[in-house]
Design a protein around this motif. Structure first.
Motif, PDB file in Angstrom:
ATOM      1  N   TYR A  22       0.825  -1.208   0.000  1.00  0.00           N
ATOM      2  CA  TYR A  22       0.000   0.000   0.000  1.00  0.00           C
ATOM      3  C   TYR A  22       0.861   1.261   0.000  1.00  0.00           C
ATOM      4  O   TYR A  22       0.492   2.265  -0.608  1.00  0.00           O
ATOM      5  CB  TYR A  22      -0.955   0.012   1.197  1.00  0.00           C
ATOM      6  CG  TYR A  22      -2.067  -1.011   1.121  1.00  0.00           C
ATOM      7  CD1 TYR A  22      -2.514  -1.540  -0.090  1.00  0.00           C
ATOM      8  CD2 TYR A  22      -2.692  -1.447   2.283  1.00  0.00           C
ATOM      9  CE1 TYR A  22      -3.529  -2.476  -0.139  1.00  0.00           C
ATOM     10  CE2 TYR A  22      -3.726  -2.380   2.240  1.00  0.00           C
ATOM     11  CZ  TYR A  22      -4.130  -2.890   1.028  1.00  0.00           C
ATOM     12  OH  TYR A  22      -5.153  -3.807   0.978  1.00  0.00           O
ATOM     13  N   GLU A  23       1.997   1.211   0.639  1.00  0.00           N
ATOM     14  CA  GLU A  23       2.926   2.340   0.592  1.00  0.00           C
ATOM     15  C   GLU A  23       3.492   2.500  -0.812  1.00  0.00           C
ATOM     16  O   GLU A  23       3.602   3.614  -1.322  1.00  0.00           O
ATOM     17  CB  GLU A  23       4.054   2.148   1.601  1.00  0.00           C
ATOM     18  CG  GLU A  23       3.594   2.282   3.040  1.00  0.00           C
ATOM     19  CD  GLU A  23       4.649   1.858   4.056  1.00  0.00           C
ATOM     20  OE1 GLU A  23       5.781   1.473   3.659  1.00  0.00           O
ATOM     21  OE2 GLU A  23       4.339   1.919   5.260  1.00  0.00           O
ATOM     22  N   SER A  24       3.814   1.381  -1.465  1.00  0.00           N
ATOM     23  CA  SER A  24       4.410   1.454  -2.805  1.00  0.00           C
ATOM     24  C   SER A  24       3.434   1.986  -3.851  1.00  0.00           C
ATOM     25  O   SER A  24       3.859   2.592  -4.838  1.00  0.00           O
ATOM     26  CB  SER A  24       4.958   0.096  -3.236  1.00  0.00           C
ATOM     27  OG  SER A  24       3.914  -0.789  -3.602  1.00  0.00           O
ATOM     28  N   VAL A  25       2.131   1.769  -3.649  1.00  0.00           N
ATOM     29  CA  VAL A  25       1.130   2.282  -4.584  1.00  0.00           C
ATOM     30  C   VAL A  25       0.480   3.565  -4.074  1.00  0.00           C
ATOM     31  O   VAL A  25      -0.532   4.006  -4.604  1.00  0.00           O
ATOM     32  CB  VAL A  25       0.051   1.223  -4.928  1.00  0.00           C
ATOM     33  CG1 VAL A  25       0.673   0.031  -5.639  1.00  0.00           C
ATOM     34  CG2 VAL A  25      -0.752   0.804  -3.704  1.00  0.00           C
ATOM     35  N   THR A  26       1.068   4.139  -3.057  1.00  0.00           N
ATOM     36  CA  THR A  26       0.699   5.429  -2.443  1.00  0.00           C
ATOM     37  C   THR A  26      -0.711   5.489  -1.844  1.00  0.00           C
ATOM     38  O   THR A  26      -1.283   6.565  -1.741  1.00  0.00           O
ATOM     39  CB  THR A  26       0.921   6.613  -3.407  1.00  0.00           C
ATOM     40  OG1 THR A  26       0.015   6.520  -4.514  1.00  0.00           O
ATOM     41  CG2 THR A  26       2.363   6.682  -3.901  1.00  0.00           C
TER      42      THR A  26
END
Length: 139
Positions: A22-26
């Motif tokens: 979820y962090e990588s896809v903002t």
């Protein structure tokens, strides 16, 4: 309050690898880090991740969740767009239910046609081997 990614995972029921995704896809903001370079999270991240988890449980796609999160940050705006997103998702759920109903009917037809004899005469095996024997083309 600052918590680790493991504690965030425990509080929200979301796996650590999923949080990183979820962090990588903002969907989740880039976390602050302590002196040891460990991710640190606060109550806003717990709330946001809880929102995301619930939306995912309801089947919302990542882009829809991103839009809904953006809307939730502006509580005084109209909720018409959120309603539109939910209605679009509901239509997709209805479409999938239709496919599942057709799938179930086809499976029931195969099972009902099986004479419980030998595999060489098995209707289930015959139907799986030849899609043309299916009653429903899209299942």
């Amino acid at each position: 309050m600052e918590i680790s990614i493991g504690e965030l995972s425990r509080r929200t029921g979301v796996k650590v690898t999923t949080i990183r995704y979820y962090e990588s896809v903002t969907l989740m903001p880039t976390p602050s880090r302590n002196e040891g370079k460990q991710r640190r999270y606060g109550e806003p991240e717990v709330s946001r991740l809880t929102f995301i988890r619930h939306a995912r449980e309801l089947g919302f796609e990542i882009d829809a969740i991103r839009e809904l999160l953006a809307m939730s940050a502006q509580p005084d705006q109209s909720c018409a767009e959120a309603d539109r997103i939910a209605r679009r998702h509901m239509s997709e759920v209805d479409r999938r239910i239709g496919q599942l109903v057709a799938l179930r009917a086809e499976l029931q037809r195969m099972v009902d046609a099986c004479g419980h004899g030998r595999v060489g005469d098995c209707r289930v095996i015959e139907t799986l081997a030849n899609h043309d024997q299916c009653e429903h083309a899209h299942h």
